[in-house]
Design an enzyme around this catalytic site. Structure first.
Site, PDB file in Angstrom:
ATOM      1  N   ASP A   1      -8.746   3.231  -2.225  1.00 52.47           N
ATOM      2  CA  ASP A   1      -7.729   2.309  -1.707  1.00 52.47           C
ATOM      3  C   ASP A   1      -7.508   1.217  -2.738  1.00 52.47           C
ATOM      4  OD1 ASP A   1      -6.131   0.502  -0.391  1.00 52.47           O
ATOM      5  OD2 ASP A   1      -7.380   0.347   1.403  1.00 52.47           O
TER       6      ASP A   1
ATOM      7  N   HIS B   1      -1.004   1.543   6.978  1.00 53.35           N
ATOM      8  CA  HIS B   1      -1.708   1.471   5.703  1.00 53.35           C
ATOM      9  C   HIS B   1      -2.023   2.877   5.213  1.00 53.35           C
ATOM     10  CE1 HIS B   1      -4.003  -0.398   2.539  1.00 53.35           C
ATOM     11  NE2 HIS B   1      -5.112   0.241   2.888  1.00 53.35           N
TER      12      HIS B   1
ATOM     13  N   CYS C   1       0.803  -1.220   0.000  1.00 50.30           N
ATOM     14  CA  CYS C   1       0.000   0.000   0.000  1.00 50.30           C
ATOM     15  C   CYS C   1       0.838   1.272   0.000  1.00 50.30           C
ATOM     16  CB  CYS C   1      -0.953   0.009   1.197  1.00 50.30           C
ATOM     17  SG  CYS C   1      -0.137   0.279   2.790  1.00 50.30           S
TER      18      CYS C   1
END
Length: 291
Positions: A123, A108, A69
């Site tokens: 995301d 994250h 991520c």
């Protein structure tokens, strides 16, 4: 040279990007997760991951790789900015199954995008069955159905919590029926986050820790996953899984198999279009992680 056209070619986007609208955001979000793997293979190839957008662009776009991520969503944030979207970077704490609580670090990275006065969470890099295919509207308690299941955001005052309700797994090979990779919790928290904007430097120390600390998920498992039109596929250590979503039947079909060291490189190439420069040392230690 970082060029949006190179990114669009990488994800197979050929439409107009003159308008920073919701339809375009949804499209490039979905194309990204279908084209660029969520993977941490650099850690297990002796490569260093850094919070440098030019390095990340070169790796993912020119090197035809994926990333975790901190790379994928950082790159996606740059893309959104270049396209003219109103976006900010947020940090989130991932739910830890072992602790039965959210982790202590903003491990994250996600992006908040505002379009026509409405906020969305974008995301493109969580992977496996928790991966959203399109941005989620930032509205508390609203059930938002996608291929993987129903996502829901909850405003808890000082933080927001993302939960997902999926379907019952149906494992095709009895050998894997009790595999620790098979998720048996239909409803589960994924991560929590505040709306405080975060800069690149906020993630620098975390990026180093996640790839060097022997207790983190990423040092204990080699992971590569990619969304497909019918679900997703993943190589975790030496286990290759192809998961097919079947909402009409209320189940997800898990087709899982063990692969040898010799097959790992072939699987990465044929299934994920990933060709590694350095030798991968697959890892699959017993930390709780589910597909």
């Amino acid at each position: 040279m970082m060029d949006l056209k190179q990114y669009f070619k990488r994800i197979g986007f050929s439409g107009s990007f003159e308008k920073a609208d919701l339809a375009t955001l949804k499209l490039i979000h979905k194309l990204h997760v279908m084209s660029i793997p969520f993977e941490n293979l650099s850690i297990h190839c002796g490569e260093k991951i850094v919070m440098d957008i030019e390095v990340i662009f070169n790796k993912i776009i020119n090197g035809n790789r994926g990333g975790w991520c901190l790379e994928n969503n950082f790159l996606f944030g740059w893309v959104l900015q270049e396209m003219g979207y109103n976006r900010i970077t947020l940090g989130s704490k991932v739910f830890n199954n072992s602790l039965n609580d959210f982790g202590p670090l903003d491990s994250h990275l996600i992006n908040k995008v505002v379009i026509d006065g409405k906020a969305y969470i974008a995301d493109v890099s969580f992977g496996v069955s928790s991966q959203m295919w399109e941005p989620l509207e930032l509205v508390s308690g609203k059930a938002q159905s996608q291929a993987a299941g129903v996502f829901c955001l909850f405003d808890k005052g000082d933080m927001w919590v993302l939960e997902k309700t999926g379907r019952k797994p149906e494992v095709l090979d009895p050998e894997f029926a009790k595999s620790r990779l098979v998720n048996t919790k239909l409803t589960k928290p994924i991560y929590c986050f505040s709306l405080k904007p975060r800069g690149q430097d906020h993630f620098t120390e975390t990026c180093y820790k996640l790839q060097t600390d022997p207790t983190t998920l990423f040092t204990n498992k080699s992971i590569c996953s990619l969304q497909t039109p019918t679900g997703f596929k993943a190589l975790i250590g030496w286990i290759f899984s192809r998961v097919t979503y079947s909402p009409d039947n209320g189940v997800d079909f898990y087709d899982m198999k063990n692969v040898s060291d010799e097959e790992v490189e072939k699987i990465l190439c044929e299934e994920f279009n990933v060709r590694l420069v350095n030798k991968l040392q697959p890892v699959d230690k017993t930390l709780m992680y589910t597909l």
